[in-house]
Design an enzyme around this catalytic site. Structure first.
Site, short mmCIF file in Angstrom:
data_model
loop_
_atom_site.label_atom_id
_atom_site.label_comp_id
_atom_site.label_asym_id
_atom_site.label_seq_id
_atom_site.Cartn_x
_atom_site.Cartn_y
_atom_site.Cartn_z
N ALA A 269 27.48 -10.69 91.15
CA ALA A 269 26.47 -11.22 90.17
C ALA A 269 25.59 -10.56 90.95
O ALA A 269 25.02 -11.25 92.17
CB ALA A 269 26.31 -12.36 89.45
N GLY B 43 30.92 -12.06 91.66
CA GLY B 43 32.10 -11.38 90.29
C GLY B 43 32.13 -10.17 91.23
O GLY B 43 32.93 -9.81 89.51
N GLU C 228 36.06 -10.78 91.03
CA GLU C 228 36.37 -11.18 90.41
C GLU C 228 36.46 -10.36 88.96
O GLU C 228 37.63 -9.97 88.58
CB GLU C 228 35.39 -11.88 89.08
CG GLU C 228 35.24 -13.50 89.37
CD GLU C 228 34.26 -14.12 89.63
OE1 GLU C 228 32.67 -14.38 90.07
OE2 GLU C 228 33.91 -15.73 88.95
N GLU D 174 30.09 -18.24 96.03
CA GLU D 174 29.05 -18.82 95.40
C GLU D 174 28.49 -19.90 95.51
O GLU D 174 27.22 -20.89 95.09
CB GLU D 174 29.35 -18.77 93.34
CG GLU D 174 30.08 -17.67 92.86
CD GLU D 174 30.88 -16.68 93.16
OE1 GLU D 174 31.51 -17.35 94.18
OE2 GLU D 174 31.67 -15.76 92.30
N1 CO8 Z 1 22.71 -9.83 93.95
C1 CO8 Z 1 21.75 -9.30 94.45
N2 CO8 Z 1 20.83 -8.79 95.29
C2 CO8 Z 1 22.26 -8.27 96.43
C3 CO8 Z 1 23.76 -8.98 96.02
C4 CO8 Z 1 23.53 -9.78 94.71
N3 CO8 Z 1 24.66 -10.24 95.00
N4 CO8 Z 1 23.91 -8.69 97.65
C5 CO8 Z 1 23.23 -7.96 98.01
N5 CO8 Z 1 22.27 -7.63 97.67
C6 CO8 Z 1 20.88 -6.86 98.42
C7 CO8 Z 1 20.69 -7.45 99.50
O1 CO8 Z 1 19.46 -8.71 98.93
C8 CO8 Z 1 19.57 -6.57 99.86
O2 CO8 Z 1 17.84 -6.45 98.97
P1 CO8 Z 1 17.13 -5.81 99.74
O3 CO8 Z 1 17.19 -4.05 101.38
O4 CO8 Z 1 15.85 -5.30 98.75
O5 CO8 Z 1 16.83 -6.86 100.87
C9 CO8 Z 1 20.94 -5.46 99.97
O6 CO8 Z 1 21.25 -5.84 99.17
C10 CO8 Z 1 21.45 -5.06 101.15
O7 CO8 Z 1 21.52 -6.63 101.76
P2 CO8 Z 1 21.86 -7.11 103.17
O8 CO8 Z 1 20.69 -6.67 102.93
O9 CO8 Z 1 22.09 -8.49 102.50
O10 CO8 Z 1 23.34 -6.20 103.32
P3 CO8 Z 1 24.30 -7.43 104.28
O11 CO8 Z 1 24.54 -6.08 104.83
O12 CO8 Z 1 23.11 -7.62 105.84
O13 CO8 Z 1 24.83 -7.77 103.99
C11 CO8 Z 1 26.11 -9.29 102.10
C12 CO8 Z 1 26.03 -7.63 102.81
C13 CO8 Z 1 26.69 -10.23 103.47
C14 CO8 Z 1 27.18 -8.48 101.27
C15 CO8 Z 1 25.24 -9.53 101.60
O14 CO8 Z 1 24.51 -8.89 101.32
C16 CO8 Z 1 25.21 -11.07 100.66
O15 CO8 Z 1 25.90 -12.03 101.71
N6 CO8 Z 1 25.15 -11.00 99.37
C17 CO8 Z 1 25.60 -11.82 98.33
C18 CO8 Z 1 27.46 -12.38 98.38
C19 CO8 Z 1 26.63 -13.21 97.68
O16 CO8 Z 1 26.34 -14.89 97.33
N7 CO8 Z 1 27.51 -13.15 96.46
C20 CO8 Z 1 28.02 -13.76 95.18
C21 CO8 Z 1 26.74 -13.56 93.82
S1 CO8 Z 1 26.71 -14.89 92.59
C22 CO8 Z 1 28.35 -14.65 91.87
O17 CO8 Z 1 28.33 -13.69 91.96
C23 CO8 Z 1 28.94 -14.64 90.41
C24 CO8 Z 1 28.70 -14.66 90.02
C25 CO8 Z 1 29.49 -15.52 88.93
C26 CO8 Z 1 29.65 -14.65 87.67
C27 CO8 Z 1 29.25 -13.46 86.54
C28 CO8 Z 1 29.34 -13.79 84.97
C29 CO8 Z 1 30.18 -13.72 84.90
#
Ligand code: CO8
Length: 259
Positions: free
Chosen positions: A66, A110, A113, A133
């Site tokens: 998400a 998400g 999921e 999360e």
């Molecule tokens: N949300 C928003 N932006 C994101 C997300 C995300 N989940 N994941 C990545 N991005 C963005 C980064 O902020 C970055 O943006 P920018 O270039 O503007 O800085 C861009 O995507 C590229 O990401 P990274 O530079 O971090 O890329 P890496 O290759 O270094 O890392 C990862 C990749 C490991 C995937 C890393 O981006 C990461 O850890 N992302 C977050 C993963 C995460 O925590 N996911 C869970 C989110 S919470 C959730 O999903 C709750 C669900 C609840 C259910 C929804 C309701 C039904």
């Protein structure tokens, strides 16, 4: 309908393919994307020529979860009161024809999921699954704590949900989260092959088979998902949610205070 965050096409005249398309955010799932996905799935479901659907992403990310930036400032009142984040995720559960997830790269939070809401997952060998999360001060909110244990068993589900670690494609196949693993450049060919086979069968039998397998799998799932949703929304009342998401948005290490 014109879509901005997904791409939609038909292959072999009977397979509907939806590609999540927010590459700069690794296909992070926001309201608009989920609304578009729901619309596209419903349109394919209503189209007599379509026998099966595939949801896929990019080579780097099926979906990295998400949209954390969009969620970061939510209060409990926002999350619970508006049923934010979760409200437009249910469309996929009403789809009666089969939906295959073709997963390459990250399927996190998400994203994992969403893949699990599909009927089965075909993974590329670079796929990474996880429920991270916990690192953000919250828990899965779209069925992760319910579908993951049903798919992989309690031990591995607890391991993933509590440590936030990622599972690679081989581990996911051993754990029965995915039905097949193929080289990344063969992913769409494999998924399309499966979808074409399914589309060749009686749509009625296919829908009945899907409904019946789900009946075995989803007993009491509704209660579990609702329970999970209440907890997910409640965590927006904590300081640790603010800290976890702010830390991600500002690219720093989170300092949790258990409050
Ligand atoms: N949300 C928003 N932006 C994101 C997300 C995300 N989940 N994941 C990545 N991005 C963005 C980064 O902020 C970055 O943006 P920018 O270039 O503007 O800085 C861009 O995507 C590229 O990401 P990274 O530079 O971090 O890329 P890496 O290759 O270094 O890392 C990862 C990749 C490991 C995937 C890393 O981006 C990461 O850890 N992302 C977050 C993963 C995460 O925590 N996911 C869970 C989110 S919470 C959730 O999903 C709750 C669900 C609840 C259910 C929804 C309701 C039904």
């Amino acid at each position: 309908m014109a879509y901005e965050m997904i791409e939609v096409r038909v292959e072999a005249e009977k397979v509907g393919i939806i590609t999540l398309n927010r590459p700069k955010a690794l296909n992070a799932l926001n309201d608009q994307l989920m609304n578009e996905l729901g619309e596209a799935l419903k349109a394919f479901d209503a189209d007599k020529n379509i026998g099966c659907m595939i949801i896929t992403g990019s080579e780097k990310a099926f979906a990295a979860g998400a949209d954390i930036g969009a969620m970061a400032k939510y209060s409990f009142a926002d999350a619970y009161g508006g049923d934010y984040i979760t409200r437009n995720w249910e469309a996929i559960r009403s789809i009666r024809k089969p939906v295959i997830a073709a997963v390459s790269g990250y399927a996190l939070g998400g994203g994992c999921e969403l893949a699990m809401m599909c009927d089965f997952i075909i993974a590329a060998d670079n796929a990474r699954f996880g429920q991270p999360e916990i690192k953000l001060g919250v828990i899965p909110g779209a069925g992760g704590t319910q579908r993951l244990p049903r798919a992989v068993g309690k031990a591995k589900a607890m391991d993933l949900a509590l440590t936030g670690r990622m599972m690679n494609a081989d581990e996911a196949e051993r754990a029965s989260l995915v039905s097949r693993v193929v080289p990344v450049d063969k992913l769409m060919e494999e998924a399309l092959g499966a979808a074409i086979i399914i589309s060749g069968f009686s749509q009625l039998a296919v829908m009945a088979a899907k409904e019946s397998v789900n009946r075995a799998f989803e007993g009491s799932l509704n209660d579990g998902v609702m329970f999970e949703r209440r907890l997910f929304h409640a965590l927006f009342a904590t300081n640790d949610q603010k800290e976890g998401m702010d830390a991600f948005v500002n690219k720093r290490q989170a300092q949790f205070s258990n409050s």
